[in-house]
Design an enzyme around this catalytic site. Structure first.
Site, short mmCIF file in Angstrom:
data_model
loop_
_atom_site.label_atom_id
_atom_site.label_comp_id
_atom_site.label_asym_id
_atom_site.label_seq_id
_atom_site.Cartn_x
_atom_site.Cartn_y
_atom_site.Cartn_z
N LYS A 9 1.23 -14.29 -8.93
CA LYS A 9 2.48 -15.01 -8.09
C LYS A 9 1.25 -15.40 -6.87
O LYS A 9 0.36 -14.78 -6.49
CB LYS A 9 2.91 -13.81 -7.80
N VAL A 94 -8.68 -9.10 -8.64
CA VAL A 94 -7.53 -8.05 -7.87
C VAL A 94 -7.71 -8.21 -6.51
O VAL A 94 -9.07 -8.76 -5.92
CB VAL A 94 -8.30 -6.82 -8.81
N ALA A 96 -5.92 -9.07 -4.92
CA ALA A 96 -6.46 -10.45 -4.01
C ALA A 96 -4.73 -10.85 -3.21
O ALA A 96 -5.02 -11.79 -2.97
CB ALA A 96 -7.03 -11.74 -5.10
N GLY A 97 -3.99 -9.93 -3.93
CA GLY A 97 -2.59 -11.01 -2.91
C GLY A 97 -1.74 -11.48 -4.03
O GLY A 97 -0.62 -12.06 -3.82
N ALA A 99 -0.78 -10.19 -6.80
CA ALA A 99 -0.10 -9.26 -7.79
C ALA A 99 -1.16 -9.02 -9.03
O ALA A 99 0.32 -8.83 -10.20
CB ALA A 99 1.66 -10.07 -8.22
N ASP A 135 5.64 -5.18 -6.84
CA ASP A 135 5.66 -6.13 -6.66
C ASP A 135 6.24 -6.13 -8.25
O ASP A 135 6.15 -7.33 -8.79
CB ASP A 135 4.66 -6.84 -6.92
O1 C5P Z 1 4.45 -0.35 -3.63
P1 C5P Z 1 3.34 -0.71 -3.66
O2 C5P Z 1 2.62 0.87 -4.08
O3 C5P Z 1 3.21 -2.31 -4.15
O4 C5P Z 1 2.70 -0.92 -1.79
C1 C5P Z 1 1.09 -0.33 -1.60
C2 C5P Z 1 1.87 0.50 -0.03
O5 C5P Z 1 1.84 -1.01 0.59
C3 C5P Z 1 2.80 0.86 -0.01
O6 C5P Z 1 2.53 2.13 -0.07
C4 C5P Z 1 3.13 1.10 0.98
O7 C5P Z 1 2.11 1.17 2.17
C5 C5P Z 1 3.43 -0.63 1.44
N1 C5P Z 1 4.31 -1.29 1.26
C6 C5P Z 1 5.19 -1.61 2.31
N2 C5P Z 1 6.31 -1.97 2.52
C7 C5P Z 1 6.91 -3.12 1.38
C8 C5P Z 1 5.39 -2.73 -0.14
C9 C5P Z 1 4.77 -2.09 0.37
O8 C5P Z 1 4.63 -0.76 3.21
N3 C5P Z 1 7.56 -3.91 0.61
#
Ligand code: C5P
Length: 283
Positions: A9, A94, A96-97, A99, A135
């Site tokens: 994405k 990986v 990389a932004g 997903a 994501d």
């Molecule tokens: O949800 P995920 O594990 O992918 O997020 C990685 C990190 O990014 C989280 O631990 C959090 O620190 C940060 N994050 C956030 N707010 C979001 C999504 C992610 O602060 N909406």
């Protein structure tokens, strides 16, 4: 043996609205699947183990891999304790932004729903996905959607616009947690850019779409990794178009109106950077 395609994405908008009490950030983002994809093969095992293999050596094979985490979460949710072999043909870069890990997790959830005939709705699969990463719910749906909350509240956006996308991946890895941690409250978005973005997508307004792209996290990533900003400037000069960043980065992208221009831009960029991809919106 069953195959699921896992699309990457890009973020067309990413507005961070504020900090939540659970430590996450409140976001409002338009997410769009692109046809850069991994292939996920699933096969039931007679033992009770979850095994993972891949064409690349650099991804973890245990529960740190979101695909394995997804299989474990699916087992917990369904109560089914069968063994599973996951084979990932990895093409998406990986950290990389794009997903890459989340879309593998989503593909495992969709695949297990078929393999184990559980007949869960997309909403249920997204609910399981939310336990794995912010994501993952979007990746379960795919196509185009607005994601709110911490990313898990999904509203599908219907459109048929399929512009081309050029991706440039700088040779660094970025941790999403690091970027959110460095984000200051003065960087928060004062308004949501998703409404205007959706209008442009549905009107198939290429210029408007290109001008509506925004990302709150870009300033943070550019500040922490000045080489990404430098690369963005260089790419922008070569292709004569605005360059954006997806998610927490570092992947940069630009929209191009057709394949011919896309191929020309791709060739020009390959002259000075290794990881360039030409792809297209998946709707
Ligand atoms: O949800 P995920 O594990 O992918 O997020 C990685 C990190 O990014 C989280 O631990 C959090 O620190 C940060 N994050 C956030 N707010 C979001 C999504 C992610 O602060 N909406």
């Amino acid at each position: 043996m069953l195959l699921e395609r896992a699309y990457a994405k890009i973020n067309l908008t990413l507005d961070v609205i504020g900090k939540r009490t659970d430590g996450y950030h409140e976001v409002d983002m338009v997410m769009q699947s692109i046809d850069l994809s991994d292939q996920i093969w699933l096969e039931e095992l007679s033992n009770q183990r979850i095994e993972l293999e891949s064409n690349v050596a650099y991804i973890p094979q245990d529960a740190r891999n979101l695909a394995v985490a997804a299989a474990l979460a699916f087992q917990r949710y369904s109560g089914i304790r069968k063994g599973l072999k996951i084979w990932i043909d990895k093409q998406i870069p990986v950290a990389a932004g794009l997903a890459g890990g989340s879309t593998n997790a989503a593909a495992v959830l969709r695949g297990l729903n078929r393999l184990w005939r559980t007949n869960y709705s997309v909403g249920q699969l997204a609910e399981i996905g939310a336990q794995i990463g912010s994501d993952v719910p979007f990746c379960v749906y795919g196509g185009c959607a607005v994601a709110r909350g911490r990313g898990e509240i999904i509203e599908t956006v219907r459109h048929s616009f399929r512009p081309w996308v050029i991706l440039v991946k700088p040779s660094i890895f970025v941790s999403t947690a690091d970027i959110y941690r460095a984000l200051k409250s003065e960087n928060y978005s004062l308004h949501r850019n998703s409404t205007q973005m959706i209008e442009c997508l549905q009107a198939e307004d290429f210029i408007g779409l290109r001008e509506s792209i925004s990302n709150t996290l870009k300033t943070v990533t550019y500040h922490l990794y000045p080489e990404v900003e430098l690369l963005a400037h260089r790419v922008s000069q070569v292709i004569h178009a605005p360059v954006h960043m997806s998610g927490s980065g570092p992947t940069l992208f630009a929209l191009v109106p057709n394949q011919t221009i896309g191929q020309r831009v791709y060739n020009a960029l390959r002259g000075f950077t290794k990881e360039v991809y030409l792809c297209r919106f998946v709707v």
